[in-house]
Design a protein around this motif. Structure first.
Motif, PDB file in Angstrom:
ATOM      1  N   LEU A   1       0.851  -1.191   0.000  1.00  0.00           N
ATOM      2  CA  LEU A   1       0.000   0.000   0.000  1.00  0.00           C
ATOM      3  C   LEU A   1       0.885   1.239   0.000  1.00  0.00           C
ATOM      4  CD1 LEU A   1      -2.692  -0.994   2.677  1.00  0.00           C
ATOM      5  CD2 LEU A   1      -2.703  -1.427   0.219  1.00  0.00           C
ATOM      6  N   ASP A   2       0.771   2.036  -1.057  1.00  0.00           N
ATOM      7  CA  ASP A   2       1.563   3.259  -1.194  1.00  0.00           C
ATOM      8  C   ASP A   2       0.636   4.455  -0.997  1.00  0.00           C
ATOM      9  OD1 ASP A   2       3.377   5.208  -1.755  1.00  0.00           O
ATOM     10  OD2 ASP A   2       3.796   4.580  -3.804  1.00  0.00           O
ATOM     11  N   GLU A   3       0.719   5.090   0.173  1.00  0.00           N
ATOM     12  CA  GLU A   3      -0.142   6.218   0.554  1.00  0.00           C
ATOM     13  C   GLU A   3      -1.621   5.892   0.329  1.00  0.00           C
ATOM     14  OE1 GLU A   3       0.652   8.679   2.238  1.00  0.00           O
ATOM     15  OE2 GLU A   3       2.822   8.631   2.095  1.00  0.00           O
ATOM     16  N   PRO A   4      -2.148   4.881   1.023  1.00  0.00           N
ATOM     17  CA  PRO A   4      -3.525   4.452   0.779  1.00  0.00           C
ATOM     18  C   PRO A   4      -4.587   5.359   1.372  1.00  0.00           C
ATOM     19  CG  PRO A   4      -2.594   3.178   2.566  1.00  0.00           C
ATOM     20  CD  PRO A   4      -1.481   4.044   2.047  1.00  0.00           C
ATOM     21  N   THR A   5      -4.212   6.327   2.227  1.00  0.00           N
ATOM     22  CA  THR A   5      -5.223   7.114   2.944  1.00  0.00           C
ATOM     23  C   THR A   5      -5.665   8.357   2.187  1.00  0.00           C
ATOM     24  OG1 THR A   5      -3.578   8.433   4.159  1.00  0.00           O
ATOM     25  CG2 THR A   5      -4.252   6.334   5.131  1.00  0.00           C
ATOM     26  N   ASN A   6      -5.087   8.621   1.019  1.00  0.00           N
ATOM     27  CA  ASN A   6      -5.462   9.818   0.263  1.00  0.00           C
ATOM     28  C   ASN A   6      -6.964   9.819  -0.043  1.00  0.00           C
ATOM     29  OD1 ASN A   6      -2.793  10.498   0.276  1.00  0.00           O
ATOM     30  ND2 ASN A   6      -2.407  10.048  -1.873  1.00  0.00           N
TER      31      ASN A   6
ATOM     32  N   ARG B   1       0.398   8.763  10.309  1.00  0.00           N
ATOM     33  CA  ARG B   1       1.003   8.037  11.430  1.00  0.00           C
ATOM     34  C   ARG B   1      -0.004   7.111  12.105  1.00  0.00           C
ATOM     35  NH1 ARG B   1       4.565  10.754  16.284  1.00  0.00           N
ATOM     36  NH2 ARG B   1       4.602   8.947  17.660  1.00  0.00           N
ATOM     37  N   TYR B   2      -1.221   7.581  12.295  1.00  0.00           N
ATOM     38  CA  TYR B   2      -2.244   6.776  12.950  1.00  0.00           C
ATOM     39  C   TYR B   2      -2.489   5.497  12.147  1.00  0.00           C
ATOM     40  CZ  TYR B   2      -6.716   5.867  15.368  1.00  0.00           C
ATOM     41  OH  TYR B   2      -7.735   5.308  16.101  1.00  0.00           O
ATOM     42  N   PHE B   3      -2.636   5.624  10.837  1.00  0.00           N
ATOM     43  CA  PHE B   3      -2.926   4.466   9.986  1.00  0.00           C
ATOM     44  C   PHE B   3      -1.783   3.457  10.029  1.00  0.00           C
ATOM     45  CE2 PHE B   3      -2.831   2.204   5.929  1.00  0.00           C
ATOM     46  CZ  PHE B   3      -4.153   1.775   5.808  1.00  0.00           C
ATOM     47  N   ILE B   4      -0.561   3.940   9.931  1.00  0.00           N
ATOM     48  CA  ILE B   4       0.576   3.016   9.872  1.00  0.00           C
ATOM     49  C   ILE B   4       0.763   2.298  11.204  1.00  0.00           C
ATOM     50  CG2 ILE B   4       2.570   4.439  10.574  1.00  0.00           C
ATOM     51  CD1 ILE B   4       3.938   3.483   7.969  1.00  0.00           C
ATOM     52  N   GLU B   5       0.493   2.986  12.311  1.00  0.00           N
ATOM     53  CA  GLU B   5       0.583   2.323  13.617  1.00  0.00           C
ATOM     54  C   GLU B   5      -0.578   1.352  13.815  1.00  0.00           C
ATOM     55  OE1 GLU B   5       2.943   5.628  16.331  1.00  0.00           O
ATOM     56  OE2 GLU B   5       0.753   5.715  16.230  1.00  0.00           O
ATOM     57  N   ARG B   6      -1.722   1.667  13.218  1.00  0.00           N
ATOM     58  CA  ARG B   6      -2.927   0.865  13.414  1.00  0.00           C
ATOM     59  C   ARG B   6      -2.892  -0.456  12.637  1.00  0.00           C
ATOM     60  NH1 ARG B   6      -6.551  -2.056  13.142  1.00  0.00           N
ATOM     61  NH2 ARG B   6      -8.804  -1.734  13.378  1.00  0.00           N
ATOM     62  N   VAL B   7      -2.398  -0.458  11.399  1.00  0.00           N
ATOM     63  CA  VAL B   7      -2.517  -1.662  10.560  1.00  0.00           C
ATOM     64  C   VAL B   7      -1.240  -2.482  10.498  1.00  0.00           C
ATOM     65  CG1 VAL B   7      -4.295  -0.582   9.137  1.00  0.00           C
ATOM     66  CG2 VAL B   7      -1.909  -0.514   8.375  1.00  0.00           C
ATOM     67  N   THR B   8      -0.104  -1.942  10.988  1.00  0.00           N
ATOM     68  CA  THR B   8       1.140  -2.707  10.940  1.00  0.00           C
ATOM     69  C   THR B   8       1.596  -3.066  12.355  1.00  0.00           C
ATOM     70  OG1 THR B   8       2.631  -0.781  10.979  1.00  0.00           O
ATOM     71  CG2 THR B   8       1.814  -1.516   8.821  1.00  0.00           C
ATOM     72  N   ASP B   9       2.409  -4.108  12.446  1.00  0.00           N
ATOM     73  CA  ASP B   9       2.909  -4.570  13.746  1.00  0.00           C
ATOM     74  C   ASP B   9       4.339  -4.128  14.017  1.00  0.00           C
ATOM     75  OD1 ASP B   9       0.499  -5.937  14.195  1.00  0.00           O
ATOM     76  OD2 ASP B   9       1.198  -7.647  13.034  1.00  0.00           O
TER      77      ASP B   9
ATOM     78  N   THR C   1     -12.253   9.911   8.074  1.00  0.00           N
ATOM     79  CA  THR C   1     -11.875   9.059   9.202  1.00  0.00           C
ATOM     80  C   THR C   1     -12.736   7.803   9.298  1.00  0.00           C
ATOM     81  OG1 THR C   1     -13.275  10.420  10.653  1.00  0.00           O
ATOM     82  CG2 THR C   1     -10.932  10.954  10.564  1.00  0.00           C
ATOM     83  N   ASP C   2     -14.029   7.900   8.975  1.00  0.00           N
ATOM     84  CA  ASP C   2     -14.884   6.715   9.028  1.00  0.00           C
ATOM     85  C   ASP C   2     -14.477   5.688   7.983  1.00  0.00           C
ATOM     86  OD1 ASP C   2     -16.263   7.742  11.104  1.00  0.00           O
ATOM     87  OD2 ASP C   2     -18.199   7.890  10.105  1.00  0.00           O
ATOM     88  N   MET C   3     -14.144   6.153   6.797  1.00  0.00           N
ATOM     89  CA  MET C   3     -13.737   5.218   5.745  1.00  0.00           C
ATOM     90  C   MET C   3     -12.374   4.605   6.035  1.00  0.00           C
ATOM     91  SD  MET C   3     -15.998   4.527   3.635  1.00  0.00           S
ATOM     92  CE  MET C   3     -17.102   4.598   5.053  1.00  0.00           C
ATOM     93  N   LEU C   4     -11.499   5.379   6.676  1.00  0.00           N
ATOM     94  CA  LEU C   4     -10.219   4.812   7.090  1.00  0.00           C
ATOM     95  C   LEU C   4     -10.438   3.683   8.091  1.00  0.00           C
ATOM     96  CD1 LEU C   4      -8.075   8.055   7.433  1.00  0.00           C
ATOM     97  CD2 LEU C   4      -7.729   6.211   5.794  1.00  0.00           C
ATOM     98  N   ALA C   5     -11.379   3.893   9.030  1.00  0.00           N
ATOM     99  CA  ALA C   5     -11.689   2.835   9.993  1.00  0.00           C
ATOM    100  C   ALA C   5     -12.248   1.605   9.292  1.00  0.00           C
ATOM    101  CB  ALA C   5     -12.685   3.351  11.030  1.00  0.00           C
ATOM    102  N   ALA C   6     -13.069   1.798   8.253  1.00  0.00           N
ATOM    103  CA  ALA C   6     -13.633   0.664   7.511  1.00  0.00           C
ATOM    104  C   ALA C   6     -12.542  -0.107   6.778  1.00  0.00           C
ATOM    105  CB  ALA C   6     -14.691   1.167   6.525  1.00  0.00           C
ATOM    106  N   ILE C   7     -11.590   0.611   6.181  1.00  0.00           N
ATOM    107  CA  ILE C   7     -10.489  -0.052   5.480  1.00  0.00           C
ATOM    108  C   ILE C   7      -9.598  -0.796   6.467  1.00  0.00           C
ATOM    109  CG2 ILE C   7      -8.325   0.440   4.264  1.00  0.00           C
ATOM    110  CD1 ILE C   7      -9.832   2.413   2.565  1.00  0.00           C
ATOM    111  N   GLU C   8      -9.340  -0.182   7.610  1.00  0.00           N
ATOM    112  CA  GLU C   8      -8.538  -0.853   8.634  1.00  0.00           C
ATOM    113  C   GLU C   8      -9.221  -2.135   9.105  1.00  0.00           C
ATOM    114  OE1 GLU C   8      -6.753   3.426  10.173  1.00  0.00           O
ATOM    115  OE2 GLU C   8      -8.394   2.461  11.244  1.00  0.00           O
ATOM    116  N   ASP C   9     -10.536  -2.081   9.233  1.00  0.00           N
ATOM    117  CA  ASP C   9     -11.302  -3.265   9.630  1.00  0.00           C
ATOM    118  C   ASP C   9     -11.169  -4.362   8.576  1.00  0.00           C
ATOM    119  OD1 ASP C   9     -13.361  -4.654  11.251  1.00  0.00           O
ATOM    120  OD2 ASP C   9     -14.577  -4.368   9.460  1.00  0.00           O
TER     121      ASP C   9
END
Length: 598
Positions: free
Chosen positions: A437-442, A470-478, A446-454
């Motif tokens: 995923l190369d810059e997938p949050t463009n 930063r929030y997305f990268i910390e949320r979906v990666t380990d 915020t609601d759609m980001l939560a749906a994609i993370e889910d």
């Protein structure tokens, strides 16, 4: 607190829908307000009305006399005919703006690597955004309204902007109103949250984490039809409490209530089940970069990269623009060939890349959304073990926020965020086992980001992410890695460690430049013998720092490869690493002292 700006009974209607219906609100001194809501619900329109740039159909906006309001537009408003200097400080003489501490701080924080005399027309999108921000921030406005200020900014620039806004005014003065999908940024700068939805603006106390808690409570008490949205919010709340305690330790966040709300919410991912399924799909071999190097026109970009990617690995990649992130991902995907070393790829590996472009949609532009998915297959499976779900194309699209009416909409008529979501679905439904995923949050709210993370939580494969969110990268990666000076470095401390390393790197470069400039003139107060002794010590420190850097890199690798169940062994290696980093800090301080002398 004094009132700065207010709105009374605002109404706004577009030809096809009503955006706001009798909205009243106010901004007081000391307010730091984050604005969230779905794309299209009116966040930017609200800012435009409050700033006096959009006339409401009814109601009025009042601004206290003498209050200065500064606005950062989401679009690019710079004049291509200007230079960077004229765009930021206008016709001010250098001795005037250079004597202003705020101007110096802003230009150093945002424009350090941009030529002051460069024409605006020749700048990249990210550079233009920095110039637009700098032009606004060098001013002395009482109220700042920022529409997507983090667009095109990297992690470092976002961190700098957050820190600048937190210390720009005294606690009970000035006011900030910011629209952004960057949830980490919202939590850093805002003490209040306005949610724009269903023709209203609903206020919440606290930043993004506190807002999520209160929204879960609201949805729970109302028992509304938004059950799906509520579940996503509860899941995100669970991550905020379990995975990011530093955020939820803020006074506004009611920890006891949060614990009660998420008591029955399982962990966001089942890593064991996902890893097991990933091994079944991939085998044990994914992609190994073995001493891989890449150079362009004899200019090294990546040097001696050693990275063995495991099945089910979820890794975020950090680095400044131009550091080599895209080149690294190209090595993994096979679109870039190493000029040194080699890349070993498993026989069952199928790599898919979600790029910043929308190439996957080009052939489908005239087709309705539902038809696009039905061409691929009739049902899709997501999840692991007993939680596997069979979804129809319509159910899958609904899960990603598409309404029934939008299922019949041609792809070309979708919004930017809708196209981005459909692009991700097409990539996932091609069933890759390695996803980049190369810059997938463009273009996503915020609601759609939560749906994609889910959705990604139940995707069983190897995931590599490059993002400035930063929030997305910390949320979906380990785990996270960084590209620093062409080398790949593991970050046990995550994004915070990356920012510390980059700060130290910049300090070294500044000190080296100062030392080089000073070397041309004799140091006053030092005899020839003392000067030679100091220069000798500087050389010795530089040699030791080079050796310590290699030892620290080796220590990071050793910790990453060590059996994580051997707590004593990991603790011993971590202590050794801390000793090495402590020695580096001491030597750097001594190096700076000597550099001033020699």
């Amino acid at each position: 607190m004094a009132h700065l700006l207010g709105a009374e009974a605002l109404q706004l209607e577009f030809p096809t829908r009503i955006i706001f219906d009798s909205v009243s609100l106010g901004i007081d001194e000391g307010d730091r307000i984050g604005v969230v809501g779905r794309n299209g619900d009116g966040k930017s329109s609200l800012l435009a009305m409050l700033a006096g740039r959009l006339e409401p159909d009814a109601g009025r906006v009042t601004v206290r006399r003498g209050v200065r309001v500064g606005v950062l537009d989401q679009g690019d408003t710079l004049d291509d005919a200007d230079t960077v200097a004229s765009a930021v400080v206008g016709d001010l003489a250098e001795h005037v703006w250079a004597g202003d501490p705020r101007v110096r701080d802003v230009t150093a924080g945002l424009l350090g690597e941009i030529d002051w005399d460069a024409p605006i027309a020749g700048l990249s999108g990210g550079q233009r955004r920095r110039v637009a921000l700098a032009r606004l921030l060098v001013g002395d406005d009482d109220v700042l309204m920022l529409d997507e200020p983090t667009n095109h900014l990297d992690v470092e620039a976002i961190a700098w902007l957050a820190e600048h806004l937190k210390r720009r005014w005294a606690p009970a003065s000035g006011a900030l109103l910011v629209v952004t999908h960057d949830r980490w940024f919202l939590d850093e700068v805002s003490t209040k949250t306005w949610e724009v939805h269903d023709r209203i603006v609903e206020p919440f106390d606290g930043g993004y984490a506190a807002y999520i808690l209160q929204r879960v409570e609201r949805d729970r008490m109302a028992a509304s039809s938004e059950a799906k949205r509520q579940n996503l919010a509860r899941k995100e709340l669970a991550w905020l409490r379990r995975g990011a305690p530093a955020r939820t330790a803020k006074p506004q966040f009611r920890i006891d209530a949060a614990n009660a709300l998420i008591a029955d919410v399982p962990e966001i991912r089942d890593p064991v089940a996902l890893r097991s399924l990933a091994v079944a799909r991939l085998g044990k071999d994914v992609v190994d970069l073995l001493d891989a190097s890449v150079s362009y026109d004899d200019r090294p970009v990546l040097t001696d990269i050693e990275w063995r990617i495991a099945p089910g690995e979820r890794t975020g990649i950090l680095g400044v623009n131009g550091a080599g992130k895209s080149t690294l991902l190209g090595l993994v995907a096979g679109t870039v060939q190493p000029t040194g070393g080699r890349v070993k790829r498993g026989t069952t590996v199928k790599v898919a890349t979600l790029t910043q472009r929308l190439d996957e949609l080009e052939q489908h532009l005239n087709s309705p959304v539902r038809v696009v998915l039905e061409r691929l297959r009739t049902t899709y499976s997501f999840g692991t073990g007993s939680k596997v779900q069979e979804l129809t194309p319509g159910q899958l699209l609904e899960r990603m926020g598409f309404t029934s009416a939008q299922l019949s909409t041609p792809v070309k008529d979708l919004s930017g965020g809708q196209k981005r979501r459909l692009q991700l679905l097409l990539v996932l439904l091609d069933q890759p086992n390695v996803l980049i995923l190369d810059e997938p949050t463009n273009d996503l709210d915020t609601d759609m980001l939560a749906a994609i993370e889910d959705l990604l939580d139940s995707w069983p494969g190897t995931l590599l992410v490059v993002s400035h969110d930063r929030y997305f990268i910390e949320r979906v990666t380990d785990q996270q890695y960084a590209i620093l000076d062409g080398r790949l470095r593991h970050l046990p401390g995550g994004v915070d460690e990356y920012l510390r390393l980059r700060h130290r790197q910049e300090e070294k470069r500044d000190a080296a430049a100062s030392a080089t400039a000073a070397a041309a003139t004799p140091a006053p107060g030092l005899s020839g013998a003392d000067l030679r002794a100091a220069q000798k010590e500087v050389s010795a420190i530089e040699r030791r720092l080079t050796k310590l850097t290699a030892l620290i890199d080796a220590a990071h690798i050793a910790i990453a490869e060590h059996d994580q169940n051997d707590y004593a062994g990991v603790a011993a290696q971590s202590a050794k690493l801390q000793d090495l980093e402590s020695e580096v800090a001491q030597l750097e301080e001594r190096w700076l002292e000597l550099s001033d002398l020699v």
